[in-house]
Design an enzyme around this catalytic site. Structure first.
Site, short mmCIF file in Angstrom:
data_model
loop_
_atom_site.label_atom_id
_atom_site.label_comp_id
_atom_site.label_asym_id
_atom_site.label_seq_id
_atom_site.Cartn_x
_atom_site.Cartn_y
_atom_site.Cartn_z
CG PHE A 101 -1.82 0.93 1.64
CD1 PHE A 101 -2.12 2.38 0.35
CD2 PHE A 101 -2.39 1.12 2.23
CE1 PHE A 101 -2.99 3.08 0.33
CE2 PHE A 101 -2.76 3.27 2.56
CZ PHE A 101 -3.03 3.77 1.73
CG ASP A 114 -5.07 -6.64 3.50
OD1 ASP A 114 -4.61 -5.98 4.85
OD2 ASP A 114 -5.46 -5.40 3.02
CE1 TYR A 151 0.14 5.73 11.79
CE2 TYR A 151 -0.03 7.22 13.38
CZ TYR A 151 1.04 5.83 12.88
OH TYR A 151 2.64 5.54 13.19
P1 NAD Z 1 5.75 2.64 5.74
O1 NAD Z 1 4.06 3.37 5.01
O2 NAD Z 1 7.01 3.15 5.07
O3 NAD Z 1 5.43 0.85 5.92
C1 NAD Z 1 4.55 0.79 6.04
C2 NAD Z 1 4.34 -0.38 4.87
O4 NAD Z 1 3.27 -1.28 5.87
C3 NAD Z 1 4.12 -0.28 4.05
O5 NAD Z 1 5.42 -1.57 3.64
C4 NAD Z 1 2.63 -0.82 3.60
O6 NAD Z 1 2.78 -1.33 2.43
C5 NAD Z 1 2.58 -1.66 4.46
N1 NAD Z 1 1.38 -2.24 4.65
C6 NAD Z 1 0.42 -0.82 4.75
N2 NAD Z 1 -0.99 -1.30 5.07
C7 NAD Z 1 -1.05 -2.48 5.18
C8 NAD Z 1 -1.95 -3.64 5.18
N3 NAD Z 1 -2.96 -3.86 5.44
N4 NAD Z 1 -1.00 -5.01 5.04
C9 NAD Z 1 0.09 -5.38 5.64
N5 NAD Z 1 0.33 -4.43 4.89
C10 NAD Z 1 0.18 -2.89 4.88
O7 NAD Z 1 5.96 2.97 7.56
P2 NAD Z 1 6.63 3.59 8.31
O8 NAD Z 1 7.67 4.62 8.87
O9 NAD Z 1 8.33 2.49 7.34
O10 NAD Z 1 6.49 2.78 9.10
C11 NAD Z 1 6.40 1.07 10.37
C12 NAD Z 1 5.46 1.53 11.15
O11 NAD Z 1 6.14 2.32 12.37
C13 NAD Z 1 4.20 1.92 10.87
O12 NAD Z 1 3.08 0.79 11.77
C14 NAD Z 1 4.38 2.71 11.39
O13 NAD Z 1 2.49 3.15 11.92
C15 NAD Z 1 5.20 2.90 12.77
N6 NAD Z 1 5.17 3.78 13.13
C16 NAD Z 1 6.86 5.27 12.28
C17 NAD Z 1 7.27 5.62 12.69
C18 NAD Z 1 7.88 6.57 11.02
O14 NAD Z 1 8.35 7.72 11.99
N7 NAD Z 1 8.41 5.74 10.89
C19 NAD Z 1 6.92 6.57 13.72
C20 NAD Z 1 5.80 6.04 15.02
C21 NAD Z 1 5.54 5.21 14.60
#
Ligand code: NAD
Ligand code: UDP
Length: 309
Positions: A35, A57, A144
């Site tokens: 996604f 998913d 979120y």
């Molecule tokens: P990102 O969007 O790059 O990664 C999220 C991944 O989850 C993506 O590869 C997406 O394709 C996948 N995904 C989304 N919905 C899905 C579903 N229904 N089924 C399977 N895959 C799905 O974001 P990120 O920055 O790498 O964040 C990773 C995790 O860390 C997330 O859970 C986010 O909430 C958490 N987080 C990140 C930050 C940050 O600053 N980067 C801060 C707090 C929390």
């Protein structure tokens, strides 16, 4: 050697986590529906004998006999999660339930990637894990924030009711190579705008603050947490260095040698004004603290974005 499932493994953070796990000799299943992630993020791992990719998913039940589960599947940038808010809630809640059921069935230890957003627009500063937060459930950020809060609730209820071996970390703003170019997060936006000579878009007067953590520090914290016995969290994993958005913009303009100027656009609705991680608990329980300073991490990130723009 552990068998590890990483949901959201093709995303920004997940792909760095997969790199680290493969580098340490673990067997990794990366589950992602692409996604907001991309195959390009894990392209170098495809074909590795210890790495497999499942396009799926997390809202669908999944079974694999694993030792560790890292649950990262969730769109993380405001642009993406607000574009599909109902999907975001579903992913947070249904995905969490599915992964907790998997942990229950296999006896795997499960780490939930929660967020500093559970603190909402905080009234306590810096934020400790004992703070319950200030979240508006019906705002545009609610899908979120409340999704992640409910996922934490599920973790702790599965732990108390079924003895599932949970770990919960609350991640503060993280940046680094492989951030998606189109997801509007502040570090990637400012760097791309600076490199392209475009105006640097500051929402509001620029006095809002965030504490920015380089992705390698986060991955180190995740590894420490999953290997730690007798401590389930929640624990803040972030860099306590607090910067205003004006300071961040100035630093990026200086570091890129850009001629870009800053422009102030209208403030974003429900944008948290201050955020700073209190990491006392992580230091005490995990012996973890971030090592990479903002200018060092930005140098690596700018180098990455120069190679892709
Ligand atoms: P990102 O969007 O790059 O990664 C999220 C991944 O989850 C993506 O590869 C997406 O394709 C996948 N995904 C989304 N919905 C899905 C579903 N229904 N089924 C399977 N895959 C799905 O974001 P990120 O920055 O790498 O964040 C990773 C995790 O860390 C997330 O859970 C986010 O909430 C958490 N987080 C990140 C930050 C940050 O600053 N980067 C801060 C707090 C929390
Ligand atoms: N922000 C900004 N300009 C941008 C992108 C973001 O001023 O081009 C601000 C945003 O309003 C917020 C902060 O930077 O105050 C961090 O935004 P981001 O989306 O990176 O993370 P989050 O809001 O989830 O902390």
């Amino acid at each position: 050697m552990k068998k590890v499932l990483v949901t959201g493994g093709a995303g920004f953070v997940g792909s760095h986590l997969c790199d680290r796990l493969i580098g340490e000799g673990h067997v990794v299943i990366c589950l992602d529906n692409l996604f907001t992630g991309s195959k390009a993020n894990i392209g170098h791992l495809l074909g590795h004998p210890n790495f497999s990719f499942v396009e799926r998913d997390v809202q669908q039940p999944f079974f694999a006999q694993v030792d560790w589960i890292f649950n990262l599947a969730c769109p993380a940038s405001p642009i993406h999660y607000q574009h599909e808010p109902v999907e975001t809630v579903r992913t947070n809640v249904m995905g969490m339930l599915n992964m907790l059921e998997l942990a229950k069935a296999t006896g795997a230890r499960i780490l939930q990637a929660s967020t500093s957003e559970v603190y909402g627009d905080p009234l306590e500063h810096p934020q400790k894990e004992t703070y319950w937060g200030n979240v508006d459930p019906i705002s545009r950020r609610g899908c979120y924030d409340e999704g992640k809060r409910c996922a934490e609730t599920l973790c702790f209820d599965y732990h108390r009711e079924y003895g599932v071996d949970i770990r919960v970390i609350r991640i503060f703003n993280t940046y680094g190579p492989r951030m998606a170019q189109n997801d509007g997060r502040v570090v990637s936006n400012f760097i791309l705008q600076a490199l392209r000579g475009e105006p640097i878009t500051i929402y509001g007067d620029g006095s809002h603050t965030r504490s920015f953590q380089y992705v390698d520090d986060l991955v180190e914290g995740m590894l420490k947490m999953i290997q730690q016995d007798g401590f389930v969290g929640p624990v803040n994993i972030g860099n306590p260095g607090e910067f205003t958005l004006n300071e961040l913009a100035d630093l990026i303009i200086k570091m890129t040698g850009s001629g870009s100027e800053t422009v102030h656009l209208p403030e974003v609705d429900h944008d948290p004004k201050r955020r700073q991680a209190d990491i006392t608990l992580a230091k005490t329980e995990l012996g973890w603290e971030p090592k990479i300073k903002l200018d060092e991490g930005l140098t690596k990130t700018i180098t990455y974005f120069k190679s892709v723009v």
